[in-house]
Scaffold this motif. Sequence first.
Motif, PDB file in Angstrom:
ATOM      1  N   PHE A 199       0.816  -1.223   0.000  1.00 36.51           N
ATOM      2  CA  PHE A 199       0.000   0.000   0.000  1.00 36.51           C
ATOM      3  C   PHE A 199       0.849   1.272   0.000  1.00 36.51           C
ATOM      4  CE2 PHE A 199      -1.501  -3.010   3.375  1.00 36.51           C
ATOM      5  CZ  PHE A 199      -2.292  -3.787   2.552  1.00 36.51           C
ATOM      6  N   GLY A 200       2.171   1.164  -0.247  1.00 35.29           N
ATOM      7  CA  GLY A 200       3.027   2.335  -0.184  1.00 35.29           C
ATOM      8  C   GLY A 200       3.159   2.872   1.223  1.00 35.29           C
ATOM      9  N   ASP A 201       2.918   2.030   2.233  1.00 41.49           N
ATOM     10  CA  ASP A 201       2.952   2.440   3.637  1.00 41.49           C
ATOM     11  C   ASP A 201       4.175   1.819   4.291  1.00 41.49           C
ATOM     12  OD1 ASP A 201       2.542   2.999   6.310  1.00 41.49           O
ATOM     13  OD2 ASP A 201       0.413   2.462   6.292  1.00 41.49           O
ATOM     14  N   ALA A 202       5.137   2.666   4.705  1.00 35.28           N
ATOM     15  CA  ALA A 202       6.377   2.157   5.303  1.00 35.28           C
ATOM     16  C   ALA A 202       6.137   1.400   6.597  1.00 35.28           C
ATOM     17  CB  ALA A 202       7.347   3.314   5.549  1.00 35.28           C
ATOM     18  N   ARG A 203       4.960   1.577   7.206  1.00 34.04           N
ATOM     19  CA  ARG A 203       4.644   0.881   8.461  1.00 34.04           C
ATOM     20  C   ARG A 203       4.158  -0.535   8.210  1.00 34.04           C
ATOM     21  NH1 ARG A 203       0.013   4.596  10.599  1.00 34.04           N
ATOM     22  NH2 ARG A 203      -0.655   3.972   8.496  1.00 34.04           N
ATOM     23  N   ALA A 204       3.675  -0.810   7.000  1.00 32.33           N
ATOM     24  CA  ALA A 204       3.047  -2.103   6.689  1.00 32.33           C
ATOM     25  C   ALA A 204       4.095  -3.174   6.428  1.00 32.33           C
ATOM     26  CB  ALA A 204       2.139  -1.960   5.484  1.00 32.33           C
ATOM     27  N   CYS A 205       3.908  -4.319   7.063  1.00 29.71           N
ATOM     28  CA  CYS A 205       4.822  -5.447   6.865  1.00 29.71           C
ATOM     29  C   CYS A 205       4.395  -6.257   5.647  1.00 29.71           C
ATOM     30  CB  CYS A 205       4.828  -6.341   8.107  1.00 29.71           C
ATOM     31  SG  CYS A 205       5.310  -5.497   9.631  1.00 29.71           S
ATOM     32  N   GLU A 206       5.355  -6.941   5.065  1.00 30.44           N
ATOM     33  CA  GLU A 206       5.106  -7.776   3.888  1.00 30.44           C
ATOM     34  C   GLU A 206       4.008  -8.794   4.183  1.00 30.44           C
ATOM     35  OE1 GLU A 206       7.587 -10.774   0.902  1.00 30.44           O
ATOM     36  OE2 GLU A 206       8.621  -9.632   2.465  1.00 30.44           O
ATOM     37  N   GLY A 207       3.084  -8.942   3.249  1.00 26.51           N
ATOM     38  CA  GLY A 207       2.003  -9.909   3.411  1.00 26.51           C
ATOM     39  C   GLY A 207       0.720  -9.301   3.941  1.00 26.51           C
TER      40      GLY A 207
ATOM     41  N   SER B 121      -7.759  -9.331  10.889  1.00 22.23           N
ATOM     42  CA  SER B 121      -7.135  -9.001  12.171  1.00 22.23           C
ATOM     43  C   SER B 121      -5.855  -8.211  11.930  1.00 22.23           C
ATOM     44  CB  SER B 121      -6.828 -10.266  12.976  1.00 22.23           C
ATOM     45  OG  SER B 121      -5.853 -11.048  12.309  1.00 22.23           O
ATOM     46  N   ALA B 122      -5.445  -7.456  12.941  1.00 18.40           N
ATOM     47  CA  ALA B 122      -4.242  -6.630  12.825  1.00 18.40           C
ATOM     48  C   ALA B 122      -3.384  -6.781  14.068  1.00 18.40           C
ATOM     49  CB  ALA B 122      -4.621  -5.163  12.632  1.00 18.40           C
ATOM     50  N   GLN B 123      -2.097  -6.657  13.867  1.00 20.00           N
ATOM     51  CA  GLN B 123      -1.144  -6.576  14.967  1.00 20.00           C
ATOM     52  C   GLN B 123      -0.273  -5.356  14.708  1.00 20.00           C
ATOM     53  OE1 GLN B 123       0.577 -10.612  14.823  1.00 20.00           O
ATOM     54  NE2 GLN B 123      -0.356 -10.959  16.813  1.00 20.00           N
ATOM     55  N   VAL B 124      -0.193  -4.483  15.708  1.00 24.16           N
ATOM     56  CA  VAL B 124       0.562  -3.245  15.567  1.00 24.16           C
ATOM     57  C   VAL B 124       1.618  -3.178  16.659  1.00 24.16           C
ATOM     58  CG1 VAL B 124       0.454  -0.722  15.548  1.00 24.16           C
ATOM     59  CG2 VAL B 124      -1.434  -2.051  14.592  1.00 24.16           C
TER      60      VAL B 124
ATOM     61  N   ALA C 119       3.464   7.756  19.668  1.00 22.96           N
ATOM     62  CA  ALA C 119       3.889   6.452  19.141  1.00 22.96           C
ATOM     63  C   ALA C 119       4.909   6.633  18.015  1.00 22.96           C
ATOM     64  CB  ALA C 119       2.681   5.671  18.635  1.00 22.96           C
ATOM     65  N   SER C 120       5.965   5.837  18.070  1.00 18.09           N
ATOM     66  CA  SER C 120       7.010   5.883  17.047  1.00 18.09           C
ATOM     67  C   SER C 120       7.439   4.466  16.688  1.00 18.09           C
ATOM     68  CB  SER C 120       8.211   6.698  17.548  1.00 18.09           C
ATOM     69  OG  SER C 120       8.789   6.073  18.680  1.00 18.09           O
ATOM     70  N   ASP C 121       8.267   4.365  15.646  1.00 18.98           N
ATOM     71  CA  ASP C 121       8.751   3.058  15.181  1.00 18.98           C
ATOM     72  C   ASP C 121       7.577   2.087  15.029  1.00 18.98           C
ATOM     73  OD1 ASP C 121      10.616   1.252  14.283  1.00 18.98           O
ATOM     74  OD2 ASP C 121      11.241   0.599  16.291  1.00 18.98           O
ATOM     75  N   ILE C 122       6.573   2.530  14.266  1.00 18.86           N
ATOM     76  CA  ILE C 122       5.324   1.774  14.120  1.00 18.86           C
ATOM     77  C   ILE C 122       5.445   0.755  12.986  1.00 18.86           C
ATOM     78  CG2 ILE C 122       2.851   1.959  13.642  1.00 18.86           C
ATOM     79  CD1 ILE C 122       3.028   4.877  14.639  1.00 18.86           C
ATOM     80  N   HIS C 123       4.968  -0.460  13.258  1.00 20.87           N
ATOM     81  CA  HIS C 123       4.914  -1.519  12.241  1.00 20.87           C
ATOM     82  C   HIS C 123       3.589  -2.251  12.415  1.00 20.87           C
ATOM     83  CE1 HIS C 123       9.289  -1.065  11.632  1.00 20.87           C
ATOM     84  NE2 HIS C 123       9.324  -0.912  12.949  1.00 20.87           N
ATOM     85  N   TYR C 124       3.028  -2.701  11.306  1.00 16.27           N
ATOM     86  CA  TYR C 124       1.788  -3.473  11.438  1.00 16.27           C
ATOM     87  C   TYR C 124       1.687  -4.542  10.368  1.00 16.27           C
ATOM     88  CZ  TYR C 124      -0.568  -0.873   7.597  1.00 16.27           C
ATOM     89  OH  TYR C 124      -0.931  -0.333   6.383  1.00 16.27           O
ATOM     90  N   VAL C 125       0.927  -5.577  10.704  1.00 14.82           N
ATOM     91  CA  VAL C 125       0.591  -6.610   9.741  1.00 14.82           C
ATOM     92  C   VAL C 125      -0.904  -6.873   9.858  1.00 14.82           C
ATOM     93  CG1 VAL C 125       1.099  -8.530  11.343  1.00 14.82           C
ATOM     94  CG2 VAL C 125       1.146  -8.924   8.870  1.00 14.82           C
ATOM     95  N   THR C 126      -1.571  -7.017   8.730  1.00 14.80           N
ATOM     96  CA  THR C 126      -3.009  -7.317   8.715  1.00 14.80           C
ATOM     97  C   THR C 126      -3.229  -8.580   7.895  1.00 14.80           C
ATOM     98  OG1 THR C 126      -3.281  -5.856   6.777  1.00 14.80           O
ATOM     99  CG2 THR C 126      -3.728  -4.906   8.954  1.00 14.80           C
TER     100      THR C 126
ATOM    101  N   GLY D 157       4.763 -12.798  11.015  1.00 18.75           N
ATOM    102  CA  GLY D 157       4.261 -11.838  10.033  1.00 18.75           C
ATOM    103  C   GLY D 157       4.535 -10.396  10.394  1.00 18.75           C
ATOM    104  N   LEU D 158       4.720 -10.127  11.687  1.00 24.00           N
ATOM    105  CA  LEU D 158       4.971  -8.752  12.119  1.00 24.00           C
ATOM    106  C   LEU D 158       6.459  -8.443  11.966  1.00 24.00           C
ATOM    107  CD1 LEU D 158       3.635  -6.227  13.345  1.00 24.00           C
ATOM    108  CD2 LEU D 158       4.137  -7.165  15.604  1.00 24.00           C
ATOM    109  N   CYS D 159       6.768  -7.296  11.377  1.00 24.36           N
ATOM    110  CA  CYS D 159       8.166  -6.921  11.174  1.00 24.36           C
ATOM    111  C   CYS D 159       8.584  -5.891  12.221  1.00 24.36           C
ATOM    112  CB  CYS D 159       8.370  -6.360   9.765  1.00 24.36           C
ATOM    113  SG  CYS D 159       7.256  -4.983   9.327  1.00 24.36           S
ATOM    114  N   GLY D 160       9.862  -5.525  12.215  1.00 25.86           N
ATOM    115  CA  GLY D 160      10.358  -4.559  13.184  1.00 25.86           C
ATOM    116  C   GLY D 160      10.988  -5.246  14.385  1.00 25.86           C
ATOM    117  N   PRO D 161      11.386  -4.452  15.390  1.00 29.69           N
ATOM    118  CA  PRO D 161      12.041  -5.013  16.579  1.00 29.69           C
ATOM    119  C   PRO D 161      11.104  -5.904  17.386  1.00 29.69           C
ATOM    120  CG  PRO D 161      12.407  -2.633  16.409  1.00 29.69           C
ATOM    121  CD  PRO D 161      11.345  -2.974  15.417  1.00 29.69           C
ATOM    122  N   ALA D 162      11.681  -6.873  18.047  1.00 26.83           N
ATOM    123  CA  ALA D 162      10.907  -7.764  18.903  1.00 26.83           C
ATOM    124  C   ALA D 162      10.553  -7.084  20.223  1.00 26.83           C
ATOM    125  CB  ALA D 162      11.700  -9.038  19.187  1.00 26.83           C
TER     126      ALA D 162
END
Length: 203
Positions: free
Chosen positions: A68-76, A107-110, A96-103, A154-159
Amino acid sequence: MCAARGDGARAVTNGMDEASYPEDAGDSDRGGSGSRRRLSCLAAVVAVLALVAGGVVWLFQDELFHPFGDARACEGSDTALPGVISAGGVPIPADASDIHYVTENGSAQVSFLSDQLPDYLHRAGIVPEGKSVLDKTYGGAYGLGEGEGELPEGLCGPALKGPAWGYVSMDPGPDVSILVERSPIDESTFRSPARVIASFPVR
C-alpha cells in the motif's frame, strides 16, 4: 586525410601499394581515439542513467517495497490501516514511534514505542481510571524472561523484550489484547519508552 588518392598515387608499383603510408598510421590513431571517446561517452551515459534510477528508487521506495506504499506495513499485509491507527476504536498514543503493522484475514497486529501507556490503557478501557496499570486484576505477567524477545509471525520490526505484561480488553466491544514491555528494574512501571504489541480486529 581519409580522401582517395589521385591517379598518380594509383600508378605506383605493387610493392609501394603494399607499404604503409604515414597518413594511414595517423588515420589508425584517430580511429583509436574515436573509439575511446565513444567508450567514455557511453560510460558517462550509463553512470547518469544509474544515478537517475537510484534517485527514482529512493523517491518511491515506500511504494516499491511496502504494501500500500505504507512504510509501516509489513510484507504480506492484506488491508491498509489509516494514518492514525486505532486499536479497538481507540487511537494509539500520540507519541507512538517506530510503528509496524501486519493485517491478515480481518485481524491486525501493531507494534510501536510509547511513553504514554498508562493514559492509553485507561482510554482503551483496559484498565479503569484510578487503577494501577500493573494491577493483576486487569493484566498479568507474560511468559517472557528478562532479555528474551518475541515477534509474532508476520509482524516486522524489533521484537518485544521481556519482562512483559499482558492485557485483554474486558469491554463488550472488539477484542483487543496488548503486550507491554515492563521495566526490568522497577516492577511497578514500564520501560521508557516501552514497546507495545496490540492485536485487534480490523473493522
